[in-house]
Design a protein around this motif. Structure first.
Motif, PDB file in Angstrom:
ATOM      1  N   TRP A 183       0.858  -1.179   0.000  1.00 59.51           N
ATOM      2  CA  TRP A 183       0.000   0.000   0.000  1.00 59.51           C
ATOM      3  C   TRP A 183       0.903   1.241   0.000  1.00 59.51           C
ATOM      4  O   TRP A 183       1.971   1.240   0.624  1.00 59.51           O
ATOM      5  CB  TRP A 183      -0.878   0.053   1.242  1.00 59.51           C
ATOM      6  CG  TRP A 183      -1.871  -1.043   1.378  1.00 59.51           C
ATOM      7  CD1 TRP A 183      -3.180  -1.045   0.988  1.00 59.51           C
ATOM      8  CD2 TRP A 183      -1.669  -2.326   2.001  1.00 59.51           C
ATOM      9  NE1 TRP A 183      -3.794  -2.225   1.311  1.00 59.51           N
ATOM     10  CE2 TRP A 183      -2.889  -3.036   1.943  1.00 59.51           C
ATOM     11  CE3 TRP A 183      -0.556  -2.941   2.606  1.00 59.51           C
ATOM     12  CZ2 TRP A 183      -3.036  -4.325   2.457  1.00 59.51           C
ATOM     13  CZ3 TRP A 183      -0.700  -4.222   3.113  1.00 59.51           C
ATOM     14  CH2 TRP A 183      -1.931  -4.896   3.033  1.00 59.51           C
ATOM     15  N   PHE A 208       6.728  -1.140   7.171  1.00 60.37           N
ATOM     16  CA  PHE A 208       6.141   0.180   6.980  1.00 60.37           C
ATOM     17  C   PHE A 208       7.270   1.176   6.789  1.00 60.37           C
ATOM     18  O   PHE A 208       8.192   1.245   7.605  1.00 60.37           O
ATOM     19  CB  PHE A 208       5.282   0.587   8.174  1.00 60.37           C
ATOM     20  CG  PHE A 208       4.318   1.707   7.869  1.00 60.37           C
ATOM     21  CD1 PHE A 208       2.998   1.445   7.572  1.00 60.37           C
ATOM     22  CD2 PHE A 208       4.742   3.033   7.844  1.00 60.37           C
ATOM     23  CE1 PHE A 208       2.096   2.459   7.274  1.00 60.37           C
ATOM     24  CE2 PHE A 208       3.854   4.060   7.551  1.00 60.37           C
ATOM     25  CZ  PHE A 208       2.532   3.777   7.258  1.00 60.37           C
ATOM     26  N   ALA A 222       3.617   0.454   2.801  1.00 61.70           N
ATOM     27  CA  ALA A 222       3.492  -0.692   3.688  1.00 61.70           C
ATOM     28  C   ALA A 222       3.453  -1.967   2.859  1.00 61.70           C
ATOM     29  O   ALA A 222       3.012  -1.953   1.709  1.00 61.70           O
ATOM     30  CB  ALA A 222       2.220  -0.579   4.532  1.00 61.70           C
ATOM     31  N   GLN A 224       2.731  -6.455   3.208  1.00 60.82           N
ATOM     32  CA  GLN A 224       2.305  -7.593   4.018  1.00 60.82           C
ATOM     33  C   GLN A 224       2.283  -8.835   3.136  1.00 60.82           C
ATOM     34  O   GLN A 224       1.877  -8.777   1.962  1.00 60.82           O
ATOM     35  CB  GLN A 224       0.907  -7.378   4.605  1.00 60.82           C
ATOM     36  CG  GLN A 224       0.482  -8.529   5.529  1.00 60.82           C
ATOM     37  CD  GLN A 224      -1.013  -8.526   5.821  1.00 60.82           C
ATOM     38  OE1 GLN A 224      -1.813  -8.056   5.009  1.00 60.82           O
ATOM     39  NE2 GLN A 224      -1.406  -9.058   6.972  1.00 60.82           N
ATOM     40  N   THR A 237      -9.791   0.117   3.609  1.00 60.86           N
ATOM     41  CA  THR A 237      -8.335   0.028   3.513  1.00 60.86           C
ATOM     42  C   THR A 237      -7.653   0.634   4.737  1.00 60.86           C
ATOM     43  O   THR A 237      -6.755   0.032   5.332  1.00 60.86           O
ATOM     44  CB  THR A 237      -7.840   0.716   2.238  1.00 60.86           C
ATOM     45  OG1 THR A 237      -8.399   0.050   1.103  1.00 60.86           O
ATOM     46  CG2 THR A 237      -6.324   0.659   2.148  1.00 60.86           C
ATOM     47  N   ARG A 238      -8.056   1.843   5.126  1.00 63.08           N
ATOM     48  CA  ARG A 238      -7.412   2.470   6.283  1.00 63.08           C
ATOM     49  C   ARG A 238      -7.625   1.644   7.554  1.00 63.08           C
ATOM     50  O   ARG A 238      -6.687   1.503   8.366  1.00 63.08           O
ATOM     51  CB  ARG A 238      -7.939   3.891   6.483  1.00 63.08           C
ATOM     52  CG  ARG A 238      -7.289   4.910   5.587  1.00 63.08           C
ATOM     53  CD  ARG A 238      -7.434   6.315   6.137  1.00 63.08           C
ATOM     54  NE  ARG A 238      -8.816   6.654   6.452  1.00 63.08           N
ATOM     55  CZ  ARG A 238      -9.186   7.841   6.904  1.00 63.08           C
ATOM     56  NH1 ARG A 238      -8.280   8.783   7.119  1.00 63.08           N
ATOM     57  NH2 ARG A 238     -10.453   8.101   7.159  1.00 63.08           N
ATOM     58  N   LEU A 241      -5.219  -1.211   7.503  1.00 62.38           N
ATOM     59  CA  LEU A 241      -3.855  -0.780   7.793  1.00 62.38           C
ATOM     60  C   LEU A 241      -3.680  -0.437   9.268  1.00 62.38           C
ATOM     61  O   LEU A 241      -2.639  -0.742   9.869  1.00 62.38           O
ATOM     62  CB  LEU A 241      -3.489   0.411   6.907  1.00 62.38           C
ATOM     63  CG  LEU A 241      -3.329   0.092   5.415  1.00 62.38           C
ATOM     64  CD1 LEU A 241      -3.210   1.379   4.603  1.00 62.38           C
ATOM     65  CD2 LEU A 241      -2.114  -0.796   5.182  1.00 62.38           C
ATOM     66  N   ILE A 256      -1.320   7.028   8.683  1.00 63.09           N
ATOM     67  CA  ILE A 256      -2.463   6.328   8.089  1.00 63.09           C
ATOM     68  C   ILE A 256      -3.737   7.141   8.277  1.00 63.09           C
ATOM     69  O   ILE A 256      -4.534   7.321   7.349  1.00 63.09           O
ATOM     70  CB  ILE A 256      -2.611   4.921   8.709  1.00 63.09           C
ATOM     71  CG1 ILE A 256      -1.383   4.063   8.382  1.00 63.09           C
ATOM     72  CG2 ILE A 256      -3.880   4.240   8.194  1.00 63.09           C
ATOM     73  CD1 ILE A 256      -1.335   2.750   9.156  1.00 63.09           C
ATOM     74  N   ARG A 266      -3.115   0.318  -3.613  1.00 63.07           N
ATOM     75  CA  ARG A 266      -2.669  -1.041  -3.299  1.00 63.07           C
ATOM     76  C   ARG A 266      -2.149  -1.710  -4.566  1.00 63.07           C
ATOM     77  O   ARG A 266      -2.827  -1.700  -5.601  1.00 63.07           O
ATOM     78  CB  ARG A 266      -3.796  -1.864  -2.682  1.00 63.07           C
ATOM     79  CG  ARG A 266      -3.338  -3.287  -2.369  1.00 63.07           C
ATOM     80  CD  ARG A 266      -4.311  -4.086  -1.566  1.00 63.07           C
ATOM     81  NE  ARG A 266      -3.778  -5.442  -1.360  1.00 63.07           N
ATOM     82  CZ  ARG A 266      -4.361  -6.367  -0.616  1.00 63.07           C
ATOM     83  NH1 ARG A 266      -5.497  -6.104   0.033  1.00 63.07           N
ATOM     84  NH2 ARG A 266      -3.805  -7.565  -0.488  1.00 63.07           N
TER      85      ARG A 266
END
Length: 385
Positions: A183, A208, A222, A224, A237-238, A241, A256, A266
């Motif tokens: 992201w 991050f 970020a 993952q 999304t937020r 995160l 964020i 993303r």
């Protein structure tokens, strides 16, 4: 040059690499036309870091200082734990002063604006994709998405990860998924951030990054571990995160929270295994079209800049075009491909999930002295000059 008119170079793609090439070619007295599939070069995207090796390349075409003014030069760089304690640090200011080169953190659109001004808007044709090409040994003719054709002396595919030119030149090898998604966002600076610090925090299968890019803005990213193709639920999304990173050190949660949901991008992270060749006849590749790499070393755009400067210098010579492209490949292929391999390996280590793996990873990075990291930066710049 011995010809009566300057060589005319056709470039597919107006990304960082394609526009840098246009700047370098114009500076060398060559003619250039860039074809960009987007209808407009909009103020979109996120940030990037122009490492000192790329600054050295930009200095050769007179753009280093102007690019530095478009962004921010950090004073310190660190890899951190989620608690905020450091695994390793790099004294950026000292190295910049020693080498006489800036490390520039910049919004992609600001860098693009600088490059466009020197490439010349009249040389960039928007809303057109190179769909095919024909090299007859004397010229190259490209077929465009509107059905028209343009002929030039060389064609450079700078059209990105899914390059049409690469597909025709080398074949459509599948992309290689890294195993993790990303992201990215840009938001206003937050008070909890440390001024001048560029950081990347490594956790369990997640990272991050925080990059101040000047003009009151911070770029963050970020990652993952995740299956390829997974998407966030609309409007969540937020929240996702924050659930992943909200418990990490400041200013992560604040960044964020300060980012509009609609402005978070993303993207799954892909590259391609290193290619053994980029060129054939009067056609070659540049940047992500030639050597797409994961972003773990921050060298994707930087290697495209290096490509562009070297290629322009060789095309400005008096030898045949195909010989210039062959020389470009010989000079650049090994260096760029080494970053593909090293970046892939670094990403695998940084994304480790197991407790034992993370313990070993963190211990090893904590043992790396600042002097060793600084020597690596010096060697990186030396090899680019």
């Amino acid at each position: 040059m011995s010809t009566s008119s300057p060589r005319h170079v056709l470039v597919a793609g107006a990304g960082i690499g394609g526009l840098t090439l246009a700047c370098a070619l114009r500076r060398a007295g060559l003619s250039v036309t860039v074809f960009e599939r987007s209808d407009a070069l909009k103020w979109v995207g996120a940030g990037l870091t122009v490492q000192m090796n790329a600054s050295a390349a930009l200095r050769r075409i007179g753009l280093c200082d102007e690019v530095a003014q478009a962004g921010a030069c950090p004073t310190d760089s660190a890899i951190l734990k989620p608690s905020g304690s450091a695994l390793t640090r790099l004294p950026v200011t000292r190295i910049q002063e020693e080498l006489g080169l800036p490390l520039v953190c910049v919004h992609r659109a600001r860098l693009q604006s600088v490059l466009m001004a020197h490439a010349g808007e009249e040389n960039v044709r928007l809303g057109l994709t190179v769909t095919a090409f024909h090299d007859d040994g004397q010229t190259v003719t490209v077929r465009l998405s509107d059905g028209s054709s343009v002929t030039g002396d060389a064609l450079v595919g700078a059209d990105g990860l899914r390059s049409v030119v690469r597909g025709a030149l080398l074949g459509d090898a599948p992309l290689r998924y890294s195993g993790y998604t990303s992201w990215r966002g840009v938001c206003p600076d937050v008070p909890s951030a440390t001024p001048g610090l560029v950081s990347e925090t490594w956790g369990r299968g997640a990272r991050f990054g925080v990059v101040p890019i000047g003009f009151g803005q911070t770029y963050w990213f970020a990652t993952q571990n995740a299956p390829a193709g997974e998407q966030d639920a609309p409007g969540e999304t937020r929240a996702r995160l924050q659930s992943l990173f909200g418990g990490w050190h400041a200013p992560i949660a604040d960044l964020i929270a300060a980012t509009d949901e609609a402005n978070i991008i993303r993207t799954d992270i892909h590259d391609r295994p290193p290619a053994s060749r980029w060129s054939r006849g009067r056609v070659t590749l540049l940047g992500d079209a030639a050597h797409p790499m994961t972003p773990n070393m921050g060298q994707g755009g930087c290697q495209a800049i290096e490509d562009a400067v070297v290629l322009a210098e060789l095309l400005a010579g008096e030898g045949p075009v195909d010989a210039a492209l062959a020389a470009y490949e010989q000079r650049r292929l090994g260096r760029a491909n080494s970053f593909v391999t090293r970046s892939w390996s670094l990403g695998r280590v940084a994304q480790w999930e197991s407790s034992a793996g993370r313990f070993i990873r963190n211990a090893l990075f904590q043992l790396v002295p600042q002097g060793f990291a600084a020597r690596q930066v010096r060697a990186l710049v030396r090899d680019a000059e």
